[in-house]
Design an enzyme around this catalytic site. Structure first.
Site, PDB file in Angstrom:
ATOM      1  N   ASP A  37       0.830  -1.208   0.000  1.00 29.09           N
ATOM      2  CA  ASP A  37       0.000   0.000   0.000  1.00 29.09           C
ATOM      3  C   ASP A  37       0.865   1.259   0.000  1.00 29.09           C
ATOM      4  OD1 ASP A  37      -2.387   1.358  -0.046  1.00 29.09           O
ATOM      5  OD2 ASP A  37      -2.782   1.164   2.097  1.00 29.09           O
ATOM      6  N   HIS A  54       2.599   3.233  -8.939  1.00 30.31           N
ATOM      7  CA  HIS A  54       2.423   1.808  -9.260  1.00 30.31           C
ATOM      8  C   HIS A  54       3.640   1.296 -10.040  1.00 30.31           C
ATOM      9  CE1 HIS A  54      -1.500   2.188  -7.649  1.00 30.31           C
ATOM     10  NE2 HIS A  54      -2.051   2.811  -8.680  1.00 30.31           N
ATOM     11  N   LEU A 148      10.463 -21.083  -3.610  1.00 30.33           N
ATOM     12  CA  LEU A 148       9.409 -20.206  -3.093  1.00 30.33           C
ATOM     13  C   LEU A 148       8.106 -20.323  -3.894  1.00 30.33           C
ATOM     14  CD1 LEU A 148       8.691 -17.627  -1.259  1.00 30.33           C
ATOM     15  CD2 LEU A 148       9.322 -16.289  -3.270  1.00 30.33           C
TER      16      LEU A 148
HETATM   17  C1  IPE Z   1      -5.463  -2.823  -0.260  1.00 21.49           C
HETATM   18  O1  IPE Z   1      -5.100  -1.514  -0.493  1.00 21.49           O
HETATM   19  C2  IPE Z   1      -5.508  -3.584  -1.547  1.00 21.49           C
HETATM   20  C3  IPE Z   1      -4.213  -3.839  -2.166  1.00 21.49           C
HETATM   21  C4  IPE Z   1      -3.033  -3.621  -1.630  1.00 21.49           C
HETATM   22  C5  IPE Z   1      -4.272  -4.416  -3.472  1.00 21.49           C
HETATM   23  P1  IPE Z   1      -6.196  -0.361  -0.712  1.00 21.49           P
HETATM   24  O2  IPE Z   1      -5.438   0.914  -0.803  1.00 21.49           O
HETATM   25  O3  IPE Z   1      -7.081  -0.722  -1.822  1.00 21.49           O
HETATM   26  O4  IPE Z   1      -7.019  -0.457   0.649  1.00 21.49           O
HETATM   27  P2  IPE Z   1      -7.873   0.621   1.418  1.00 21.49           P
HETATM   28  O5  IPE Z   1      -8.849   1.187   0.446  1.00 21.49           O
HETATM   29  O6  IPE Z   1      -6.914   1.647   1.913  1.00 21.49           O
HETATM   30  O7  IPE Z   1      -8.512  -0.145   2.544  1.00 21.49           O
HETATM   31  C1  IPE Z   2      -1.411   0.193  -3.409  1.00 20.80           C
HETATM   32  O1  IPE Z   2      -1.239   1.560  -3.448  1.00 20.80           O
HETATM   33  C2  IPE Z   2      -1.641  -0.409  -4.765  1.00 20.80           C
HETATM   34  C3  IPE Z   2      -3.018  -0.896  -5.004  1.00 20.80           C
HETATM   35  C4  IPE Z   2      -3.982  -0.898  -4.153  1.00 20.80           C
HETATM   36  C5  IPE Z   2      -3.301  -1.417  -6.322  1.00 20.80           C
HETATM   37  P1  IPE Z   2      -2.480   2.561  -3.493  1.00 20.80           P
HETATM   38  O2  IPE Z   2      -2.819   2.831  -4.908  1.00 20.80           O
HETATM   39  O3  IPE Z   2      -3.580   2.067  -2.647  1.00 20.80           O
HETATM   40  O4  IPE Z   2      -1.820   3.865  -2.849  1.00 20.80           O
HETATM   41  P2  IPE Z   2      -2.464   4.864  -1.811  1.00 20.80           P
HETATM   42  O5  IPE Z   2      -2.986   4.035  -0.669  1.00 20.80           O
HETATM   43  O6  IPE Z   2      -3.566   5.579  -2.517  1.00 20.80           O
HETATM   44  O7  IPE Z   2      -1.345   5.743  -1.405  1.00 20.80           O
HETATM   45 MG    MG Z   3      -4.090   2.310  -0.699  1.00 22.33          MG
END
Ligand code: IPE
Ligand code: IPE
Ligand code: MG
Length: 262
Positions: A37, A54, A148
């Site tokens: 995240d 990303h 793994l």
């Molecule tokens: C969780 O992250 C999902 C992934 C890492 C793929 P999100 O950014 O989508 O989660 P929330 O919305 O903060 O709970």
């Molecule tokens: C995690 O990073 C990647 C996915 C959920 C696909 P985010 O895109 O959720 O990044 P933040 O949480 O908005 O910073």
């Molecule tokens: Mg996120």
């Protein structure tokens, strides 16, 4: 052996090397699950579009996968795309899918070289046909690998996984008497795999966001403020060292405490 493999790869004299030397290889988490995240926040700190976060996150994936393989971890599960992530703007979703495809093409060689078995967990059938094809190809080409096991959670939701498992149990005629915890586990995407011992979440968020709800029953949770694109081997080693300090009781008492009660 695992320490040697890791040291051969880490820069000599680096902080990573010092951390690796502290790891107790007898007590490695068998399964590490990571909620990747903070890509969007990493990008916005740099005044970049979210997709750049990303893109940068791929470097973290590469590092963590290879470090886990060299450490001798049995299973690594990365949460890449949740069922709820379809709510994001279409452009972001298609960029994520395109990055996934690129990752698979570029990294397949590394997976093969490192004896890594690649698997997808989630509702794969709802992904675009070209993505499904790419994933199936990577699974097939790494199927015979014995190192793994790298699960990627794509279009994944813990509640959906459990719901699908219940439906499939009914469809396969499992009788109520046969419904045990073990039987339920056998119908999940992770059937036959050990439950995660360590759950890592990056970017400081204190929630599980529908990830592996059944399997994390007794996982140790470690949250780091580091945004996913900055996460590297040293952060993973930090998490493992923290895990090795934890006292896992599973609802019981520490063996030393039991002795004093006798
Ligand atoms: C969780 O992250 C999902 C992934 C890492 C793929 P999100 O950014 O989508 O989660 P929330 O919305 O903060 O709970
Ligand atoms: C995690 O990073 C990647 C996915 C959920 C696909 P985010 O895109 O959720 O990044 P933040 O949480 O908005 O910073
Ligand atoms: Mg996120």
């Amino acid at each position: 052996m695992a320490l040697d493999e890791l040291l051969a790869w880490l820069p000599p004299g680096s902080p990573e090397e010092a951390l690796a030397r502290q790891v107790n290889f007898e007590q490695l988490p068998a399964h590490i699950a990571i909620i990747m995240d903070g890509n969007g926040r990493w990008a916005s700190r740099r005044h970049l579009p979210r997709v750049e976060g990303h893109r940068a996150g791929i470097n973290a994936v590469r590092d963590v996968v290879e470090t886990s393989a060299r450490l001798g971890v049995e299973v690594l599960t990365l949460f890449a795309f949740s069922t709820e992530n379809w709510k994001r703007p279409e452009a972001e979703v298609s960029m994520l899918m395109a990055l996934l495809k690129r990752y698979l093409r570029i990294e397949l060689g590394t997976l093969l070289q490192n004896n890594i078995r690649f698997r997808v967990i989630g509702r794969v059938q709802d992904l675009a046909p070209d993505i499904q094809q790419e994933l199936a190809d990577a699974e097939a080409r790494t199927a015979a690998n014995t190192g793994l096991l790298f699960n990627i959670a794509l279009n994944y939701s813990g509640r959906t996984e459990i719901t699908d498992a219940v439906r499939r149990m009914i469809e396969s005629g499992v009788s109520p008497r046969e419904v045990t915890e073990q039987r339920v586990s056998d119908f999940l995407y992770t059937a036959g795999q050990p439950d995660p011992d360590l759950l890592i979440r990056t970017s400081g968020e204190m929630r599980v966001s529908n990830f592996l709800l059944w399997q994390i029953a007794y996982a140790e949770i470690w949250v780091t403020d580091t945004f996913w694109p900055d996460f590297r081997a040293r952060h993973l080693l930090d998490g493992i060292l923290e895990f090795q300090k934890r006292d896992r009781r599973y609802g019981g008492l520490k063996p030393s405490r039991v002795a004093t009660l006798r």
